[in-house]
Design a protein around this motif. Structure first.
Motif, PDB file in Angstrom:
ATOM      1  N   VAL A  34      18.063  -2.798  14.182  1.00 56.21           N
ATOM      2  CA  VAL A  34      17.549  -1.753  15.066  1.00 56.21           C
ATOM      3  C   VAL A  34      16.966  -0.649  14.186  1.00 56.21           C
ATOM      4  O   VAL A  34      17.628  -0.152  13.281  1.00 56.21           O
ATOM      5  CB  VAL A  34      18.651  -1.180  15.987  1.00 56.21           C
ATOM      6  N   VAL A  35      15.705  -0.305  14.471  1.00 55.05           N
ATOM      7  CA  VAL A  35      14.988   0.734  13.727  1.00 55.05           C
ATOM      8  C   VAL A  35      14.795   1.929  14.651  1.00 55.05           C
ATOM      9  O   VAL A  35      14.325   1.773  15.785  1.00 55.05           O
ATOM     10  CB  VAL A  35      13.604   0.233  13.272  1.00 55.05           C
ATOM     11  N   VAL A  36      15.173   3.119  14.184  1.00 51.88           N
ATOM     12  CA  VAL A  36      14.990   4.339  14.970  1.00 51.88           C
ATOM     13  C   VAL A  36      14.256   5.361  14.116  1.00 51.88           C
ATOM     14  O   VAL A  36      14.632   5.601  12.961  1.00 51.88           O
ATOM     15  CB  VAL A  36      16.341   4.931  15.430  1.00 51.88           C
ATOM     16  N   ASP A  37      13.219   5.931  14.701  1.00 49.82           N
ATOM     17  CA  ASP A  37      12.513   7.013  14.023  1.00 49.82           C
ATOM     18  C   ASP A  37      12.680   8.266  14.880  1.00 49.82           C
ATOM     19  O   ASP A  37      12.403   8.246  16.080  1.00 49.82           O
ATOM     20  CB  ASP A  37      11.036   6.661  13.845  1.00 49.82           C
ATOM     21  N   TYR A  38      13.156   9.335  14.278  1.00 50.28           N
ATOM     22  CA  TYR A  38      13.395  10.593  14.984  1.00 50.28           C
ATOM     23  C   TYR A  38      12.137  11.458  14.941  1.00 50.28           C
ATOM     24  O   TYR A  38      11.496  11.573  13.903  1.00 50.28           O
ATOM     25  CB  TYR A  38      14.523  11.386  14.334  1.00 50.28           C
ATOM     26  N   LYS A  39      11.822  12.079  16.054  1.00 51.38           N
ATOM     27  CA  LYS A  39      10.715  13.036  16.114  1.00 51.38           C
ATOM     28  C   LYS A  39      11.249  14.323  16.728  1.00 51.38           C
ATOM     29  O   LYS A  39      11.925  14.296  17.757  1.00 51.38           O
ATOM     30  CB  LYS A  39       9.550  12.496  16.960  1.00 51.38           C
ATOM     31  N   PHE A  40      10.935  15.445  16.101  1.00 50.05           N
ATOM     32  CA  PHE A  40      11.464  16.727  16.545  1.00 50.05           C
ATOM     33  C   PHE A  40      10.425  17.612  17.212  1.00 50.05           C
ATOM     34  O   PHE A  40      10.726  18.707  17.643  1.00 50.05           O
ATOM     35  CB  PHE A  40      12.107  17.461  15.360  1.00 50.05           C
ATOM     36  N   GLY A  41       9.196  17.131  17.312  1.00 54.51           N
ATOM     37  CA  GLY A  41       8.144  17.898  17.972  1.00 54.51           C
ATOM     38  C   GLY A  41       8.280  17.812  19.488  1.00 54.51           C
ATOM     39  O   GLY A  41       9.204  17.211  20.029  1.00 54.51           O
ATOM     40  N   THR A  42       7.327  18.407  20.167  1.00 52.05           N
ATOM     41  CA  THR A  42       7.368  18.432  21.635  1.00 52.05           C
ATOM     42  C   THR A  42       6.275  17.577  22.267  1.00 52.05           C
ATOM     43  O   THR A  42       6.036  17.673  23.457  1.00 52.05           O
ATOM     44  CB  THR A  42       7.246  19.879  22.144  1.00 52.05           C
ATOM     45  N   GLU A  43       5.626  16.737  21.453  1.00 54.75           N
ATOM     46  CA  GLU A  43       4.589  15.857  21.988  1.00 54.75           C
ATOM     47  C   GLU A  43       4.794  14.434  21.490  1.00 54.75           C
ATOM     48  O   GLU A  43       5.134  14.218  20.329  1.00 54.75           O
ATOM     49  CB  GLU A  43       3.202  16.332  21.563  1.00 54.75           C
ATOM     50  N   GLN A  44       4.562  13.490  22.395  1.00 51.26           N
ATOM     51  CA  GLN A  44       4.583  12.083  22.014  1.00 51.26           C
ATOM     52  C   GLN A  44       3.203  11.705  21.497  1.00 51.26           C
ATOM     53  O   GLN A  44       2.205  12.307  21.874  1.00 51.26           O
ATOM     54  CB  GLN A  44       4.958  11.225  23.207  1.00 51.26           C
ATOM     55  N   MET A  95       8.944  -2.298  11.853  1.00 49.82           N
ATOM     56  CA  MET A  95       9.474  -3.550  12.399  1.00 49.82           C
ATOM     57  C   MET A  95       8.803  -4.756  11.746  1.00 49.82           C
ATOM     58  O   MET A  95       9.473  -5.742  11.414  1.00 49.82           O
ATOM     59  CB  MET A  95       9.292  -3.578  13.917  1.00 49.82           C
ATOM     60  N   SER A  96       7.511  -4.682  11.534  1.00 56.79           N
ATOM     61  CA  SER A  96       6.784  -5.775  10.896  1.00 56.79           C
ATOM     62  C   SER A  96       7.250  -5.981   9.461  1.00 56.79           C
ATOM     63  O   SER A  96       7.440  -7.120   9.011  1.00 56.79           O
ATOM     64  CB  SER A  96       5.283  -5.463  10.934  1.00 56.79           C
ATOM     65  N   LEU A  97       7.439  -4.899   8.736  1.00 52.59           N
ATOM     66  CA  LEU A  97       7.919  -5.005   7.360  1.00 52.59           C
ATOM     67  C   LEU A  97       9.312  -5.627   7.308  1.00 52.59           C
ATOM     68  O   LEU A  97       9.593  -6.476   6.448  1.00 52.59           O
ATOM     69  CB  LEU A  97       7.933  -3.626   6.700  1.00 52.59           C
ATOM     70  N   ILE A  98      10.168  -5.226   8.223  1.00 54.43           N
ATOM     71  CA  ILE A  98      11.525  -5.777   8.254  1.00 54.43           C
ATOM     72  C   ILE A  98      11.500  -7.249   8.654  1.00 54.43           C
ATOM     73  O   ILE A  98      12.245  -8.063   8.107  1.00 54.43           O
ATOM     74  CB  ILE A  98      12.417  -4.928   9.188  1.00 54.43           C
ATOM     75  N   ALA A 124      15.401 -11.890  12.161  1.00 49.85           N
ATOM     76  CA  ALA A 124      14.871 -12.536  13.362  1.00 49.85           C
ATOM     77  C   ALA A 124      14.790 -11.611  14.573  1.00 49.85           C
ATOM     78  O   ALA A 124      13.824 -11.644  15.326  1.00 49.85           O
ATOM     79  CB  ALA A 124      15.719 -13.760  13.706  1.00 49.85           C
ATOM     80  N   THR A 125      15.792 -10.807  14.770  1.00 48.88           N
ATOM     81  CA  THR A 125      15.868  -9.975  15.973  1.00 48.88           C
ATOM     82  C   THR A 125      15.744  -8.515  15.566  1.00 48.88           C
ATOM     83  O   THR A 125      16.650  -7.960  14.941  1.00 48.88           O
ATOM     84  CB  THR A 125      17.208 -10.207  16.710  1.00 48.88           C
ATOM     85  N   ILE A 126      14.619  -7.901  15.948  1.00 52.22           N
ATOM     86  CA  ILE A 126      14.355  -6.522  15.545  1.00 52.22           C
ATOM     87  C   ILE A 126      13.997  -5.705  16.771  1.00 52.22           C
ATOM     88  O   ILE A 126      13.144  -6.104  17.562  1.00 52.22           O
ATOM     89  CB  ILE A 126      13.203  -6.446  14.524  1.00 52.22           C
ATOM     90  N   GLU A 127      14.667  -4.579  16.925  1.00 50.93           N
ATOM     91  CA  GLU A 127      14.368  -3.637  17.999  1.00 50.93           C
ATOM     92  C   GLU A 127      13.883  -2.342  17.363  1.00 50.93           C
ATOM     93  O   GLU A 127      14.346  -1.968  16.298  1.00 50.93           O
ATOM     94  CB  GLU A 127      15.620  -3.331  18.828  1.00 50.93           C
ATOM     95  N   GLY A 128      12.979  -1.666  18.043  1.00 52.98           N
ATOM     96  CA  GLY A 128      12.482  -0.412  17.517  1.00 52.98           C
ATOM     97  C   GLY A 128      12.452   0.668  18.577  1.00 52.98           C
ATOM     98  O   GLY A 128      12.200   0.383  19.756  1.00 52.98           O
ATOM     99  N   ASP A 154       0.803  -1.223   0.000  1.00 53.85           N
ATOM    100  CA  ASP A 154       0.000   0.000   0.000  1.00 53.85           C
ATOM    101  C   ASP A 154       0.838   1.277   0.000  1.00 53.85           C
ATOM    102  O   ASP A 154       0.386   2.319   0.439  1.00 53.85           O
ATOM    103  CB  ASP A 154      -0.990   0.003   1.171  1.00 53.85           C
ATOM    104  N   GLY A 155       2.055   1.177  -0.487  1.00 45.36           N
ATOM    105  CA  GLY A 155       2.865   2.384  -0.607  1.00 45.36           C
ATOM    106  C   GLY A 155       4.318   2.175  -0.226  1.00 45.36           C
ATOM    107  O   GLY A 155       4.820   1.056  -0.209  1.00 45.36           O
ATOM    108  N   ILE A 156       4.957   3.255   0.099  1.00 44.19           N
ATOM    109  CA  ILE A 156       6.377   3.256   0.465  1.00 44.19           C
ATOM    110  C   ILE A 156       6.510   3.767   1.885  1.00 44.19           C
ATOM    111  O   ILE A 156       5.864   4.737   2.276  1.00 44.19           O
ATOM    112  CB  ILE A 156       7.186   4.150  -0.502  1.00 44.19           C
ATOM    113  N   ARG A 157       7.365   3.116   2.666  1.00 42.19           N
ATOM    114  CA  ARG A 157       7.668   3.546   4.032  1.00 42.19           C
ATOM    115  C   ARG A 157       9.156   3.881   4.094  1.00 42.19           C
ATOM    116  O   ARG A 157       9.977   3.222   3.441  1.00 42.19           O
ATOM    117  CB  ARG A 157       7.350   2.447   5.053  1.00 42.19           C
ATOM    118  N   ARG A 158       9.502   4.901   4.888  1.00 42.60           N
ATOM    119  CA  ARG A 158      10.900   5.323   4.994  1.00 42.60           C
ATOM    120  C   ARG A 158      11.292   5.528   6.460  1.00 42.60           C
ATOM    121  O   ARG A 158      11.175   6.635   6.985  1.00 42.60           O
ATOM    122  CB  ARG A 158      11.122   6.627   4.230  1.00 42.60           C
ATOM    123  N   PRO A 159      11.776   4.489   7.111  1.00 38.85           N
ATOM    124  CA  PRO A 159      12.279   4.681   8.472  1.00 38.85           C
ATOM    125  C   PRO A 159      13.486   5.614   8.452  1.00 38.85           C
ATOM    126  O   PRO A 159      14.262   5.620   7.491  1.00 38.85           O
ATOM    127  CB  PRO A 159      12.678   3.278   8.930  1.00 38.85           C
TER     128      PRO A 159
END
Length: 86
Positions: free
Chosen positions: A38-48, A60-63, A69-73, A22-27
């Motif tokens: 290990v997958v890291v997504d950066y957020k620069f806002g001030t709210e979670q 993580m599911s796509l990877i 086998a071993t995926i951390e996010g 259903d499209g393209i994802r860019r971690p």
């Protein structure tokens, strides 16, 4: 966090595309060392947001579907100086 910028990783992907049905994802950052990813997504806002967690879970599911086998996010809230492990 220092480990994420270590030279031990065999492969590091920054904003590389994952093509899915259903499209393209860019971690923001994907680090690979053998079967460990290990997958890291950066957020620069001030709210979670639960959307941020869902986004990394999707990465993580796509990877996982690629055979790793071993995926951390993580979501790294830069301005809040907080890292949330998924």
């Amino acid at each position: 966090v220092a480990e994420w910028f270590d030279t031990k990783w065999s492969d590091i992907k920054s904003e590389s595309s994952i093509i899915c049905k259903d499209g393209i994802r860019r971690p923001d950052r994907v680090m690979i060392d053998g079967e460990r990813v290990v997958v890291v997504d950066y957020k620069f806002g001030t709210e979670q947001s639960p959307k941020h967690i869902a986004q990394v879970k999707e990465y993580m599911s796509l990877i996982k579907s690629m055979g790793y086998a071993t995926i951390e996010g993580y979501v790294w809230y830069i301005r809040l100086e907080e890292i949330v492990k998924i």
